[in-house]
Scaffold this motif. Structure first.
Motif, PDB file in Angstrom:
ATOM      1  N   ALA A   1      58.976 104.161  55.863  1.00 50.31           N
ATOM      2  CA  ALA A   1      59.134 104.846  57.147  1.00 50.31           C
ATOM      3  C   ALA A   1      60.552 105.390  57.284  1.00 50.31           C
ATOM      4  N   GLN A   2      61.525 104.581  56.916  1.00 52.09           N
ATOM      5  CA  GLN A   2      62.926 105.010  57.021  1.00 52.09           C
ATOM      6  C   GLN A   2      63.224 106.169  56.082  1.00 52.09           C
ATOM      7  N   GLN A   3      62.675 106.121  54.879  1.00 48.50           N
ATOM      8  CA  GLN A   3      62.900 107.184  53.894  1.00 48.50           C
ATOM      9  C   GLN A   3      62.359 108.528  54.364  1.00 48.50           C
ATOM     10  N   ASN A   4      61.250 108.493  55.105  1.00 48.20           N
ATOM     11  CA  ASN A   4      60.547 109.728  55.477  1.00 48.20           C
ATOM     12  C   ASN A   4      60.681 110.119  56.944  1.00 48.20           C
ATOM     13  N   ASN A   5      61.396 109.297  57.730  1.00 50.95           N
ATOM     14  CA  ASN A   5      61.452 109.475  59.178  1.00 50.95           C
ATOM     15  C   ASN A   5      60.042 109.445  59.769  1.00 50.95           C
ATOM     16  N   TYR A   6      59.283 108.460  59.333  1.00 50.47           N
ATOM     17  CA  TYR A   6      57.931 108.238  59.830  1.00 50.47           C
ATOM     18  C   TYR A   6      57.926 107.016  60.746  1.00 50.47           C
ATOM     19  N   LEU A   7      56.866 106.872  61.528  1.00 51.58           N
ATOM     20  CA  LEU A   7      56.649 105.671  62.317  1.00 51.58           C
ATOM     21  C   LEU A   7      55.623 104.784  61.619  1.00 51.58           C
ATOM     22  N   VAL A   8      55.836 103.481  61.696  1.00 56.67           N
ATOM     23  CA  VAL A   8      54.880 102.532  61.128  1.00 56.67           C
ATOM     24  C   VAL A   8      53.725 102.341  62.106  1.00 56.67           C
ATOM     25  N   VAL A   9      52.515 102.553  61.619  1.00 53.71           N
ATOM     26  CA  VAL A   9      51.314 102.401  62.440  1.00 53.71           C
ATOM     27  C   VAL A   9      50.650 101.060  62.143  1.00 53.71           C
ATOM     28  N   GLY A  10      50.538 100.220  63.170  1.00 58.36           N
ATOM     29  CA  GLY A  10      49.814  98.968  63.029  1.00 58.36           C
ATOM     30  C   GLY A  10      48.328  99.211  63.146  1.00 58.36           C
ATOM     31  N   THR A  11      47.529  98.354  62.523  1.00 62.80           N
ATOM     32  CA  THR A  11      46.074  98.557  62.529  1.00 62.80           C
ATOM     33  C   THR A  11      45.329  97.462  63.291  1.00 62.80           C
ATOM     34  N   SER A  12      46.055  96.629  64.036  1.00 58.51           N
ATOM     35  CA  SER A  12      45.403  95.549  64.791  1.00 58.51           C
ATOM     36  C   SER A  12      44.566  96.111  65.936  1.00 58.51           C
ATOM     37  N   ASN A  13      43.441  95.462  66.211  1.00 57.25           N
ATOM     38  CA  ASN A  13      42.598  95.853  67.345  1.00 57.25           C
ATOM     39  C   ASN A  13      42.821  94.898  68.516  1.00 57.25           C
ATOM     40  N   HIS A  14      42.131  95.153  69.624  1.00 57.48           N
ATOM     41  CA  HIS A  14      42.339  94.382  70.854  1.00 57.48           C
ATOM     42  C   HIS A  14      42.037  92.896  70.669  1.00 57.48           C
ATOM     43  N   ILE A  15      40.965  92.597  69.957  1.00 58.49           N
ATOM     44  CA  ILE A  15      40.575  91.204  69.737  1.00 58.49           C
ATOM     45  C   ILE A  15      41.678  90.449  69.009  1.00 58.49           C
ATOM     46  N   GLU A  16      42.131  91.004  67.895  1.00 57.60           N
ATOM     47  CA  GLU A  16      43.160  90.349  67.084  1.00 57.60           C
ATOM     48  C   GLU A  16      44.434  90.106  67.879  1.00 57.60           C
ATOM     49  N   ILE A  17      44.809  91.085  68.675  1.00 58.84           N
ATOM     50  CA  ILE A  17      46.038  90.961  69.465  1.00 58.84           C
ATOM     51  C   ILE A  17      45.895  89.869  70.517  1.00 58.84           C
ATOM     52  N   MET A  18      44.769  89.855  71.216  1.00 54.01           N
ATOM     53  CA  MET A  18      44.602  88.934  72.337  1.00 54.01           C
ATOM     54  C   MET A  18      44.424  87.476  71.906  1.00 54.01           C
ATOM     55  N   ILE A  19      43.815  87.235  70.750  1.00 49.58           N
ATOM     56  CA  ILE A  19      43.644  85.847  70.310  1.00 49.58           C
ATOM     57  C   ILE A  19      44.729  85.428  69.317  1.00 49.58           C
ATOM     58  N   GLY A  20      45.664  86.342  69.048  1.00 45.72           N
ATOM     59  CA  GLY A  20      46.774  86.015  68.158  1.00 45.72           C
ATOM     60  C   GLY A  20      46.406  85.987  66.694  1.00 45.72           C
ATOM     61  N   TYR A  21      45.361  86.719  66.327  1.00 47.37           N
ATOM     62  CA  TYR A  21      44.927  86.721  64.939  1.00 47.37           C
ATOM     63  C   TYR A  21      45.703  87.771  64.142  1.00 47.37           C
ATOM     64  N   PHE A  22      46.978  87.503  64.004  1.00 51.08           N
ATOM     65  CA  PHE A  22      47.860  88.371  63.234  1.00 51.08           C
ATOM     66  C   PHE A  22      49.088  87.554  62.850  1.00 51.08           C
ATOM     67  N   THR A  23      49.833  88.051  61.885  1.00 48.46           N
ATOM     68  CA  THR A  23      51.052  87.374  61.457  1.00 48.46           C
ATOM     69  C   THR A  23      52.226  87.899  62.259  1.00 48.46           C
ATOM     70  N   LYS A  24      52.913  86.996  62.924  1.00 45.86           N
ATOM     71  CA  LYS A  24      54.092  87.382  63.691  1.00 45.86           C
ATOM     72  C   LYS A  24      55.137  87.965  62.739  1.00 45.86           C
ATOM     73  N   TYR A  25      55.627  89.153  63.070  1.00 50.68           N
ATOM     74  CA  TYR A  25      56.572  89.895  62.233  1.00 50.68           C
ATOM     75  C   TYR A  25      55.979  90.261  60.868  1.00 50.68           C
ATOM     76  N   GLY A  26      54.653  90.292  60.816  1.00 51.02           N
ATOM     77  CA  GLY A  26      53.955  90.737  59.615  1.00 51.02           C
ATOM     78  C   GLY A  26      53.154  91.969  59.960  1.00 51.02           C
ATOM     79  N   ASP A  27      51.816  91.819  60.047  1.00 47.00           N
ATOM     80  CA  ASP A  27      51.001  92.974  60.428  1.00 47.00           C
ATOM     81  C   ASP A  27      51.214  93.356  61.887  1.00 47.00           C
ATOM     82  N   SER A  28      51.877  92.486  62.666  1.00 48.72           N
ATOM     83  CA  SER A  28      52.217  92.861  64.047  1.00 48.72           C
ATOM     84  C   SER A  28      53.497  93.692  64.091  1.00 48.72           C
TER      85      SER A  28
END
Length: 248
Positions: free
Chosen positions: A123-150
């Motif tokens: 992202a830094q090399q290209n001046n791009y933004l990082v897009v996360g792919t988590s959905n509402h369920i994963e976010i609300m129940i915490g089914y993601f890695t903190k500082y990983g896919d989040s």
């Protein structure tokens, strides 16, 4: 008009336009995201192909991945003619493992965090933004890695339930085998989301639609997951609220 009242095509247009507007506000040139072979990243891939054809980058970041997931990721890349790079992270992962205390869950999370580091590097090399792919369920129940896919700049699918993801994926022509496959985070062998969570995605969707149709045990289990993962959806704790620390 609420997102829930839109049809599939309207939802897709809304999300794509929101990403475009956010890129403009951020003075960023495009988007970068990981492709895992799962439906969520496949949906982001489909959106990138249709709306960001010349300003996206998809990364395949395999770390001891199941070969079926590797094949599925490449299928998505080829199906949507993505601009992509295959980034080999296994050597870095194995070196980290040697220096850390052995713990299967921790090692699984390291994979996710290594991928986050890689996404931000490109992202830094290209001046791009990082897009996360988590959905509402994963976010609300915490089914993601903190500082990983989040770890991302934007999360376009954050308001979508799993049924919405399937609906939009079908609308955009995601291959049927990707839509129908059992969701997996791919952090260890033979892992599936529903087995690890202990609740089906249909029941998780139902909770956020109308939880009165679920039994009390399932409701209690979901609400416990939401409560336990609250810290994952907030800024790191501090003695004072962050606004007060900043003098606002």
């Amino acid at each position: 008009m609420k997102l829930t009242n839109m049809d599939a095509n309207q939802k897709i247009e809304f999300i794509a336009n929101w990403i475009k507007q956010y890129l403009e506000k951020s003075n960023a040139k495009g988007i970068v995201f990981g492709v895992s072979g799962g439906i969520d990243s496949a949906l982001i891939s489909a959106i990138a192909n249709k709306y960001f054809k010349n300003n996206h980058l998809a990364l395949c970041m395999n770390i001891e991945n199941d070969q079926n997931d590797v094949n599925d990721a490449l299928q998505v890349v080829n199906h949507f003619h993505l601009n992509y790079k295959n980034v080999k992270l296994e050597k870095a992962y194995k070196k980290l493992k040697k220096t850390l205390i052995e713990n299967d869950l921790s090692f699984g999370n390291i994979k996710s965090r290594l991928r986050m580091i890689t996404l931000y590097s490109y992202a830094q090399q290209n001046n791009y933004l990082v897009v996360g792919t988590s959905n509402h369920i994963e976010i609300m129940i915490g089914y993601f890695t903190k500082y990983g896919d989040s770890g991302s700049d934007i999360i376009p699918l954050a308001n979508l339930l799993k049924k919405d993801i399937r609906e939009l994926a079908k609308e955009l022509g995601v291959p049927e085998n990707i839509i129908l496959k059992k969701p997996t985070a791919g952090l260890y062998k033979n892992q599936t989301d529903e087995e690890e969570i202990g609740i089906t995605y249909d029941d998780l969707d139902q909770y956020f639609i109308d939880k009165s149709k679920l039994n009390k045990q399932t409701i209690s289990k979901i609400e416990n997951l939401i409560a336990k993962s609250k810290h994952k959806r907030k800024m790191p704790a501090s003695p004072l609220e962050i606004q007060k620390v900043l003098g606002r």
